[in-house]
Design an enzyme around this catalytic site. Structure first.
Site, mmCIF file in Angstrom:
data_model
loop_
_atom_site.group_PDB
_atom_site.id
_atom_site.type_symbol
_atom_site.label_atom_id
_atom_site.label_comp_id
_atom_site.label_asym_id
_atom_site.label_seq_id
_atom_site.Cartn_x
_atom_site.Cartn_y
_atom_site.Cartn_z
ATOM 1 N N ALA A 169 0.844 -1.200 0.000
ATOM 2 C CA ALA A 169 0.000 0.000 0.000
ATOM 3 C C ALA A 169 0.875 1.244 0.000
ATOM 4 C CB ALA A 169 -0.911 -0.016 1.222
ATOM 5 N N ASP A 202 -1.196 -4.642 3.355
ATOM 6 C CA ASP A 202 0.201 -4.312 3.663
ATOM 7 C C ASP A 202 0.546 -4.890 5.025
ATOM 8 O OD1 ASP A 202 2.040 -1.722 2.318
ATOM 9 O OD2 ASP A 202 2.710 -2.662 4.182
ATOM 10 N N THR A 209 17.502 -1.342 -3.852
ATOM 11 C CA THR A 209 18.824 -1.853 -4.194
ATOM 12 C C THR A 209 19.328 -2.724 -3.036
ATOM 13 O OG1 THR A 209 19.222 0.173 -5.421
ATOM 14 C CG2 THR A 209 21.156 -1.134 -4.882
ATOM 15 N N THR A 237 8.604 -2.722 -10.058
ATOM 16 C CA THR A 237 9.621 -2.721 -11.108
ATOM 17 C C THR A 237 10.622 -3.838 -10.839
ATOM 18 O OG1 THR A 237 9.364 -0.346 -11.313
ATOM 19 C CG2 THR A 237 11.400 -1.293 -12.208
ATOM 20 N N LEU A 284 3.628 5.862 -13.504
ATOM 21 C CA LEU A 284 3.236 7.145 -12.900
ATOM 22 C C LEU A 284 4.456 7.850 -12.322
ATOM 23 C CD1 LEU A 284 3.275 7.150 -9.516
ATOM 24 C CD2 LEU A 284 1.359 5.626 -9.851
ATOM 25 N N GLU A 339 5.560 10.620 -9.297
ATOM 26 C CA GLU A 339 5.011 11.184 -8.077
ATOM 27 C C GLU A 339 4.752 12.679 -8.272
ATOM 28 O OE1 GLU A 339 7.188 9.934 -4.575
ATOM 29 O OE2 GLU A 339 7.388 7.938 -5.441
ATOM 30 N N ALA A 342 15.621 4.524 -17.387
ATOM 31 C CA ALA A 342 16.999 4.837 -17.771
ATOM 32 C C ALA A 342 17.015 5.995 -18.782
ATOM 33 C CB ALA A 342 17.670 3.595 -18.361
ATOM 34 N N CYS A 354 13.381 5.608 -7.584
ATOM 35 C CA CYS A 354 13.512 4.639 -8.680
ATOM 36 C C CYS A 354 14.638 4.876 -9.683
ATOM 37 C CB CYS A 354 12.192 4.533 -9.412
ATOM 38 S SG CYS A 354 10.953 3.779 -8.339
ATOM 39 N N LYS A 405 18.012 3.443 -8.509
ATOM 40 C CA LYS A 405 17.855 2.003 -8.255
ATOM 41 C C LYS A 405 17.681 1.235 -9.560
ATOM 42 C CE LYS A 405 13.360 0.855 -7.029
ATOM 43 N NZ LYS A 405 12.818 -0.013 -8.069
HETATM 44 P P1 NAD Z 1 6.755 1.728 -1.069
HETATM 45 O O1 NAD Z 1 7.907 1.402 -0.218
HETATM 46 O O2 NAD Z 1 6.103 3.073 -0.957
HETATM 47 O O3 NAD Z 1 5.588 0.652 -0.812
HETATM 48 C C1 NAD Z 1 5.800 -0.718 -0.743
HETATM 49 C C2 NAD Z 1 4.890 -1.297 0.346
HETATM 50 O O4 NAD Z 1 4.977 -2.711 0.291
HETATM 51 C C3 NAD Z 1 5.292 -0.890 1.766
HETATM 52 O O5 NAD Z 1 4.192 -0.250 2.404
HETATM 53 C C4 NAD Z 1 5.646 -2.225 2.453
HETATM 54 O O6 NAD Z 1 5.251 -2.281 3.807
HETATM 55 C C5 NAD Z 1 4.838 -3.204 1.620
HETATM 56 N N1 NAD Z 1 5.341 -4.582 1.681
HETATM 57 C C6 NAD Z 1 6.615 -5.031 1.532
HETATM 58 N N2 NAD Z 1 6.654 -6.363 1.624
HETATM 59 C C7 NAD Z 1 5.390 -6.785 1.858
HETATM 60 C C8 NAD Z 1 4.786 -8.052 2.033
HETATM 61 N N3 NAD Z 1 5.521 -9.172 1.982
HETATM 62 N N4 NAD Z 1 3.468 -8.114 2.250
HETATM 63 C C9 NAD Z 1 2.721 -6.988 2.297
HETATM 64 N N5 NAD Z 1 3.236 -5.738 2.111
HETATM 65 C C10 NAD Z 1 4.549 -5.644 1.897
HETATM 66 O O7 NAD Z 1 7.207 1.460 -2.569
HETATM 67 P P2 NAD Z 1 6.612 2.125 -3.902
HETATM 68 O O8 NAD Z 1 7.213 3.463 -4.123
HETATM 69 O O9 NAD Z 1 5.127 2.003 -3.876
HETATM 70 O O10 NAD Z 1 7.226 1.150 -5.003
HETATM 71 C C11 NAD Z 1 6.749 -0.147 -5.199
HETATM 72 C C12 NAD Z 1 7.294 -0.682 -6.499
HETATM 73 O O11 NAD Z 1 6.802 0.102 -7.587
HETATM 74 C C13 NAD Z 1 8.824 -0.650 -6.629
HETATM 75 O O12 NAD Z 1 9.234 -1.785 -7.339
HETATM 76 C C14 NAD Z 1 9.081 0.595 -7.450
HETATM 77 O O13 NAD Z 1 10.268 0.472 -8.195
HETATM 78 C C15 NAD Z 1 7.893 0.620 -8.374
HETATM 79 N N6 NAD Z 1 7.505 1.944 -8.879
HETATM 80 C C16 NAD Z 1 7.499 3.027 -8.037
HETATM 81 C C17 NAD Z 1 7.083 4.271 -8.512
HETATM 82 C C18 NAD Z 1 7.053 5.488 -7.627
HETATM 83 O O14 NAD Z 1 6.790 6.555 -8.134
HETATM 84 N N7 NAD Z 1 7.290 5.384 -6.334
HETATM 85 C C19 NAD Z 1 6.615 4.395 -9.835
HETATM 86 C C20 NAD Z 1 6.622 3.271 -10.656
HETATM 87 C C21 NAD Z 1 7.067 2.046 -10.153
HETATM 88 C C1 UGA Z 2 9.907 8.573 -12.469
HETATM 89 C C2 UGA Z 2 9.336 8.425 -13.881
HETATM 90 O O1 UGA Z 2 9.078 9.735 -14.414
HETATM 91 C C3 UGA Z 2 8.049 7.610 -13.864
HETATM 92 O O2 UGA Z 2 7.589 7.410 -15.195
HETATM 93 C C4 UGA Z 2 8.327 6.265 -13.197
HETATM 94 O O3 UGA Z 2 7.134 5.516 -13.103
HETATM 95 C C5 UGA Z 2 8.899 6.493 -11.816
HETATM 96 O O4 UGA Z 2 10.103 7.285 -11.911
HETATM 97 C C6 UGA Z 2 9.285 5.244 -11.114
HETATM 98 O O5 UGA Z 2 9.508 4.218 -11.731
HETATM 99 O O6 UGA Z 2 9.406 5.360 -9.898
HETATM 100 P P1 UGA Z 2 9.383 10.100 -10.357
HETATM 101 O O7 UGA Z 2 10.704 9.627 -9.880
HETATM 102 O O8 UGA Z 2 8.225 9.997 -9.441
HETATM 103 O O9 UGA Z 2 8.964 9.315 -11.691
HETATM 104 O O10 UGA Z 2 9.476 11.635 -10.778
HETATM 105 P P2 UGA Z 2 10.128 12.378 -12.052
HETATM 106 O O11 UGA Z 2 9.205 13.437 -12.461
HETATM 107 O O12 UGA Z 2 10.556 11.418 -13.085
HETATM 108 O O13 UGA Z 2 11.405 13.075 -11.419
HETATM 109 C C7 UGA Z 2 12.527 12.321 -11.005
HETATM 110 C C8 UGA Z 2 13.635 13.262 -10.591
HETATM 111 O O14 UGA Z 2 14.192 13.904 -11.734
HETATM 112 C C9 UGA Z 2 13.182 14.379 -9.661
HETATM 113 O O15 UGA Z 2 14.147 14.609 -8.671
HETATM 114 C C10 UGA Z 2 13.058 15.561 -10.581
HETATM 115 O O16 UGA Z 2 13.199 16.786 -9.929
HETATM 116 C C11 UGA Z 2 14.196 15.299 -11.546
HETATM 117 N N1 UGA Z 2 14.018 15.960 -12.850
HETATM 118 C C12 UGA Z 2 12.995 15.608 -13.665
HETATM 119 C C13 UGA Z 2 14.925 16.927 -13.244
HETATM 120 O O17 UGA Z 2 15.874 17.250 -12.514
HETATM 121 N N2 UGA Z 2 14.763 17.523 -14.468
HETATM 122 C C14 UGA Z 2 13.747 17.199 -15.298
HETATM 123 O O18 UGA Z 2 13.660 17.783 -16.401
HETATM 124 C C15 UGA Z 2 12.835 16.217 -14.875
#
Ligand code: NAD
Ligand code: UGA
Length: 467
Positions: A11, A35, A95, A133, A164, A166, A226, A277, A280
């Site tokens: 969550a 969670d 990581t 991921t 997405l 953030e 990347a 991300c 990592k």
């Molecule tokens: P997060 O740390 O915010 O959330 C992960 C949650 O999973 C935590 O609340 C943790 O308690 C829970 N969890 C872990 N092990 C568990 C288990 N065995 N059972 C139940 N719950 C468990 O992480 P996140 O930012 O949501 O990222 C999750 C994944 O999505 C990662 O692989 C990340 O790379 C990917 N991702 C993140 C973003 C982003 O913007 N944060 C965007 C795209 C993809």
């Molecule tokens: C990024 C990707 O944009 C998403 O598509 C992906 O799903 C996500 O990682 C993920 O896998 O976690 P996020 O990290 O939430 O999303 O935010 P971004 O808008 O990508 O910004 C990443 C970092 O780059 C921030 O620190 C931002 O300030 C910086 N950034 C971004 C710059 O310095 N310059 C730019 O032009 C854009």
């Protein structure tokens, strides 16, 4: 096959918003997000929507509409798995900090735990969806665990990475550029793909739903991050040349971004990318390349990280050298701690590294961030293990007002591009600072001409306007 119940394990920043939108758009599907972190689940269930554990513009409205109708948050993981037709795994994949691949490979222990729990609990066939991921070919490991430890029920594994960003999560989820679904080529695999396509088809146009094989889908997610991070490192590398030559990075960005082959997005110079991300996922990609003996490929992508480290370090170095080569005992105000605006997430934020470097120089830091609390800041610094937590608490203070943070400081460093920074009474800030008063704009968002008129000495990332 029509999906009636969904369970999402995890969550967090992805599981919470993603599944809230699925529930909002698919009122006939019961969505339960589970969670192991009970306080996180309690926060998702809080009546006060300001207390949701993830701050995202518009998320409160989505949660308000769906929660209690067909969206549920729970710690009863077994029950939610048992009930679900489709299970999303959305747990963290950080990581690795130990053993083989330490500092590079993705730590898949949480994924494996989920797979084992699903295998143990499931009594009917299920579709398991990788939302986290993951390194390419993880699906085969998940399949192995499910098939060898399960109760003889059948599983289909899909890859459905999340794109997405953030700060714009709800907008991105409602109008995604594309939804990517990877699955097995078999008849059963195609059925599973179609079941997930039908879920998204409730609000995403068909032409934006892309289906591929599992490995392409897994690898596309790492590739997308990347490429995005590479653009930031590319523009940041040019920002240094701008500072040396009098060119202005914003002008350069605009000029190259108008080339439709390059495009205008992700060309903003900064103090360095952060977030949970980019680093990592690139490290993971580098590790995968090395595993296959592709050292040139590994070195190529590693450079994106090295430039990012360089950018963060050179920002703090510049502050120290500008403040007459010593910041010991001087107060520096940080405007922003989050890794980007409109989020309360601080993971890998450039602010952490910049603060660490300045604290090593015995600077005192007062931080103001509109969404990040002081405990989070201390947790970020303590995690580095550079100083004792007592020292961190002695040298750094959180402030609830930017004016208080800047009072009696020698310099202000802008680490996050929060819009509100542009609206402050900068004259008032200036009047209460030591002179000469410096501003180091690591995000290039402030009106430097105006600040200089007030009397500030200014540095703006990638610009000739510097002290
Ligand atoms: P997060 O740390 O915010 O959330 C992960 C949650 O999973 C935590 O609340 C943790 O308690 C829970 N969890 C872990 N092990 C568990 C288990 N065995 N059972 C139940 N719950 C468990 O992480 P996140 O930012 O949501 O990222 C999750 C994944 O999505 C990662 O692989 C990340 O790379 C990917 N991702 C993140 C973003 C982003 O913007 N944060 C965007 C795209 C993809
Ligand atoms: C990024 C990707 O944009 C998403 O598509 C992906 O799903 C996500 O990682 C993920 O896998 O976690 P996020 O990290 O939430 O999303 O935010 P971004 O808008 O990508 O910004 C990443 C970092 O780059 C921030 O620190 C931002 O300030 C910086 N950034 C971004 C710059 O310095 N310059 C730019 O032009 C854009």
């Amino acid at each position: 096959m029509k999906i009636k119940t969904i369970c999402c394990i995890g969550a967090g920043y992805v599981g919470g918003p993603t599944m809230a939108v699925v529930a909002q758009k698919c009122p006939n599907i019961k969505v339960t997000i589970v969670d192991i972190n009970a306080s996180r689940i309690a926060a998702w269930n809080d009546n006060d929507l300001n207390k949701l554990p993830v701050f995202e513009p518009g998320l409160d409205v989505v949660v308000k509409e769906a929660r209690g109708r067909n969206l549920f948050f729970s710690t009863d993981i077994d029950k939610a798995i048992d009930e679900a037709d489709m299970i999303f795994i959305s747990v963290n994949t950080p990581t690795k900090t130990y053993g083989k691949g330490k500092g590079m490979a993705a730590d898949l222990k949480y994924i494996e735990l989920c797979a084992r729990q699903i295998a143990r609990v499931a009594k009917q066939d299920k579709i398991v969806v990788e939302k986290s991921t993951l390194p390419v070919r993880t699906a085969s490991a998940i399949k192995n665990i499910l098939e060898n430890t399960g109760n003889g029920v059948r599983f289909q594994i899909l890859s459905n990475p999340e794109f997405l960003a953030e700060g714009t999560a709800v907008e991105d989820l409602l109008k995604p550029d594309r939804v990517l679904i990877g699955g097995d080529n078999s008849e059963e695999g195609q059925k599973a793909i179609n079941a997930l396509v039908d879920v998204y088809a409730n609000w995403v146009p068909n032409e934006r739903i892309l289906t591929t094989n599992v490995w392409s889908s897994e690898l596309s997610k790492l590739t997308a991050n990347a490429f995005l991070a590479q653009r930031v490192s590319s523009i940041n590398a040019m920002s240094v040349i701008c500072e040396k030559t009098g060119a202005d990075i914003n002008e350069v960005s605009k000029a190259i971004g108008m080339d439709s082959r390059i495009g205008s997005k992700f060309l903003k110079a900064s103090v360095g990318f952060g977030g949970s991300c980019f680093q990592k996922d690139i490290l993971n990609l580098v590790y995968i390349a090395k595993t296959y003996g592709l050292n040139e490929v590994a070195d190529y992508w590693e450079q994106v990280i090295l430039i990012n480290d360089y950018q963060k370090n050179r920002f703090s170095d510049n502050i120290v050298s500008t403040l007459y080569n010593t910041v010991s005992g001087k107060k520096i105000a940080f405007f922003g701690w989050a890794f980007k605006k409109n989020t309360n997430d601080t993971r890998e934020s450039a602010a952490i590294k910049v603060a660490d470097n300045l604290l090593n120089e015995q600077a005192e830091i007062d931080v103001y961030d509109p969404k990040v609390n002081t405990e989070r800041i201390y947790a970020d610094l303590d995690y580095l293990n550079t100083r004792s937590s007592e020292q961190n608490r002695k040298l750094l203070k959180g402030q609830s007002s930017p004016y208080e943070a800047a009072k009696d400081s020698h310099a202000i460093a802008v680490l996050t591009e929060w819009d509100e920074f542009k609206t402050y009474d900068w004259q008032k800030i200036y009047d209460n600072m030591h002179k000469p008063a410096f501003v180091f704009d690591g995000r290039g968002i402030l009106d430097i001409k105006l600040l200089e008129k007030i009397g500030f000495l200014c540095y703006k990332i990638g610009s000739g306007a510097k002290v």
